[in-house]
Design a protein around this motif. Structure first.
Motif, PDB file in Angstrom:
ATOM      1  N   THR A 275      -1.518  18.819  10.297  1.00 39.06           N
ATOM      2  CA  THR A 275      -0.971  18.864  11.412  1.00 39.06           C
ATOM      3  C   THR A 275      -1.461  18.199  11.562  1.00 39.06           C
ATOM      4  N   ILE A 276      -3.179  18.045  11.663  1.00 40.73           N
ATOM      5  CA  ILE A 276      -3.941  17.231  12.042  1.00 40.73           C
ATOM      6  C   ILE A 276      -3.497  15.726  12.017  1.00 40.73           C
ATOM      7  N   ALA A 277      -3.027  15.561  10.749  1.00 42.51           N
ATOM      8  CA  ALA A 277      -2.830  14.045  10.119  1.00 42.51           C
ATOM      9  C   ALA A 277      -1.760  13.588  11.867  1.00 42.51           C
ATOM     10  N   LYS A 278      -1.718  11.900  11.770  1.00 45.01           N
ATOM     11  CA  LYS A 278      -0.964  11.890  12.963  1.00 45.01           C
ATOM     12  C   LYS A 278       0.223  10.666  12.145  1.00 45.01           C
ATOM     13  N   PRO A 279       1.646  11.932  12.656  1.00 43.90           N
ATOM     14  CA  PRO A 279       2.959  11.181  11.509  1.00 43.90           C
ATOM     15  C   PRO A 279       2.970   9.234  11.517  1.00 43.90           C
ATOM     16  N   GLN A 280       3.215   8.799  10.665  1.00 38.92           N
ATOM     17  CA  GLN A 280       4.011   7.236  11.227  1.00 38.92           C
ATOM     18  C   GLN A 280       5.186   6.972  10.601  1.00 38.92           C
ATOM     19  N   LYS A 281       6.026   6.504  11.410  1.00 32.59           N
ATOM     20  CA  LYS A 281       7.633   7.117  11.171  1.00 32.59           C
ATOM     21  C   LYS A 281       7.624   4.888  10.205  1.00 32.59           C
ATOM     22  N   VAL A 282       7.844   5.071   9.399  1.00 28.95           N
ATOM     23  CA  VAL A 282       8.315   3.675   7.973  1.00 28.95           C
ATOM     24  C   VAL A 282       9.560   2.880   8.700  1.00 28.95           C
ATOM     25  N   PHE A 283       9.945   1.735   8.984  1.00 26.54           N
ATOM     26  CA  PHE A 283      11.602   1.663   8.663  1.00 26.54           C
ATOM     27  C   PHE A 283      11.273   0.834   7.425  1.00 26.54           C
ATOM     28  N   LEU A 284      12.455   1.221   6.799  1.00 29.72           N
ATOM     29  CA  LEU A 284      12.510   0.502   5.223  1.00 29.72           C
ATOM     30  C   LEU A 284      13.755  -0.352   5.816  1.00 29.72           C
ATOM     31  N   THR A 285      13.131  -2.552   5.479  1.00 29.53           N
ATOM     32  CA  THR A 285      14.178  -3.463   5.633  1.00 29.53           C
ATOM     33  C   THR A 285      14.093  -3.867   4.909  1.00 29.53           C
ATOM     34  N   LYS A 286      15.476  -5.380   5.158  1.00 31.08           N
ATOM     35  CA  LYS A 286      14.322  -6.478   3.907  1.00 31.08           C
ATOM     36  C   LYS A 286      14.806  -7.698   4.641  1.00 31.08           C
ATOM     37  N   LEU A 287      13.918  -8.554   4.264  1.00 34.56           N
ATOM     38  CA  LEU A 287      13.408 -10.175   5.491  1.00 34.56           C
ATOM     39  C   LEU A 287      13.921 -10.500   5.009  1.00 34.56           C
ATOM     40  N   TYR A 288      14.289 -11.760   5.869  1.00 35.66           N
ATOM     41  CA  TYR A 288      15.354 -13.121   6.221  1.00 35.66           C
ATOM     42  C   TYR A 288      14.858 -14.131   6.330  1.00 35.66           C
ATOM     43  N   ARG A 289      14.854 -15.158   6.128  1.00 35.36           N
ATOM     44  CA  ARG A 289      15.001 -16.104   6.941  1.00 35.36           C
ATOM     45  C   ARG A 289      16.331 -17.329   7.515  1.00 35.36           C
ATOM     46  N   ILE A 290      16.336 -17.488   8.407  1.00 31.41           N
ATOM     47  CA  ILE A 290      17.051 -18.087   9.252  1.00 31.41           C
ATOM     48  C   ILE A 290      16.571 -18.952  10.198  1.00 31.41           C
ATOM     49  N   GLU A 291      17.790 -20.474   9.415  1.00 31.14           N
ATOM     50  CA  GLU A 291      16.930 -21.479   9.813  1.00 31.14           C
ATOM     51  C   GLU A 291      18.016 -22.147  11.033  1.00 31.14           C
ATOM     52  N   ALA A 292      18.259 -22.431  12.157  1.00 29.83           N
ATOM     53  CA  ALA A 292      19.169 -22.726  13.306  1.00 29.83           C
ATOM     54  C   ALA A 292      18.637 -24.086  14.650  1.00 29.83           C
ATOM     55  N   ASP A 293      19.569 -24.611  15.052  1.00 28.61           N
ATOM     56  CA  ASP A 293      19.450 -25.523  15.940  1.00 28.61           C
ATOM     57  C   ASP A 293      18.379 -24.848  17.048  1.00 28.61           C
ATOM     58  N   TYR A 294      18.428 -25.125  18.222  1.00 22.61           N
ATOM     59  CA  TYR A 294      17.569 -24.444  19.308  1.00 22.61           C
ATOM     60  C   TYR A 294      18.758 -23.562  19.847  1.00 22.61           C
ATOM     61  N   ASN A 295      20.577 -25.122  19.796  1.00 24.22           N
ATOM     62  CA  ASN A 295      21.365 -23.883  21.089  1.00 24.22           C
ATOM     63  C   ASN A 295      21.734 -22.904  20.090  1.00 24.22           C
TER      64      ASN A 295
END
Length: 209
Positions: free
Chosen positions: A132-152
């Motif tokens: 109860t004293i401890a501060k809870p932390q929400k951890v999200f489950l994700t996948k990391l992507y790399r995306i390369e794109a033109d500026y437009n």
């Protein structure tokens, strides 16, 4: 717009940092400590340190859960009557539905023997108070992507990230590079939208599960 953070399969709760509490029951001292952990090596190191620090204590009872599937857990009564310590500590963890967590309750005998009921309640309430004293932390489950794109294509990409990712980093040179952390429940939708909206105009790849 649909809330991208509402799917309960996309996150779990742990604690942000270690916490501790102390309870006295019939002169026995229950010192409860909880720790965020990721693996059994961390757990063994913490338990070893506690046993060295509190080497005069009578019992170091504990419980832990690692991972999100609820199958990787353990509890120990450490010499207390069976079922009076480790299991109640685990029940306290499950009261908060915490994952990746270790709770250790160290007991110093105070001269008066405790029966099964007081022991069980003592370990449970000690663990519960600590959590109860401890501060809870929400951890999200994700996948990391790399995306390369033109500026437009940047503005449209960012709108897509808002729908599917909890955050992203960006890097600019001749092209724009983005590294979004996409929620696991939205991965298929994310990839389909990238494919259909850009029709091969952007390059994307999964770089971290």
């Amino acid at each position: 717009m649909e809330n991208p953070y509402s799917n309960i399969t996309d996150f779990y709760f742990t604690i942000e940092s270690p916490a501790s509490s102390e309870t006295i029951i019939k002169k026995s001292k229950f010192l409860a400590q909880c720790f965020p952990v990721n693996n059994k090596e961390q757990i063994e190191e913490i338990l070893s340190n506690i046993r060295k620090e509190h080497y005069t204590a009578n019992h170091h009872c504990f419980a832990y859960r690692i991972g999100i599937d609820d199958n990787n857990f353990r509890y120990s009564d450490d010499g207390e009557p069976s079922g009076t310590a480790g299991k109640p500590i685990l029940q306290a963890i499950d009261h908060f539905n915490f994952k990746n967590i270790l709770v250790v309750v160290t007991r110093y005998f105070g001269g008066t023997k405790l029966g099964v009921g007081p022991l069980l309640r003592g370990y449970y309430s000690s663990a519960l108070e600590c959590l109860t004293i401890a501060k809870p932390q929400k951890v999200f489950l994700t996948k990391l992507y790399r995306i390369e794109a033109d500026y437009n294509n940047i503005n449209l990409l960012k709108r897509i990230f808002e729908k599917y990712a909890i955050n992203y980093t960006e890097k600019y040179s001749d092209t724009a590079e983005f590294f979004p952390n996409v929620l696991i429940s939205r991965v298929c939708e994310f990839e389909n939208e990238i494919i259909h909206k850009f029709n091969g105009q952007v390059h994307f790849e999964l770089i971290e599960e």
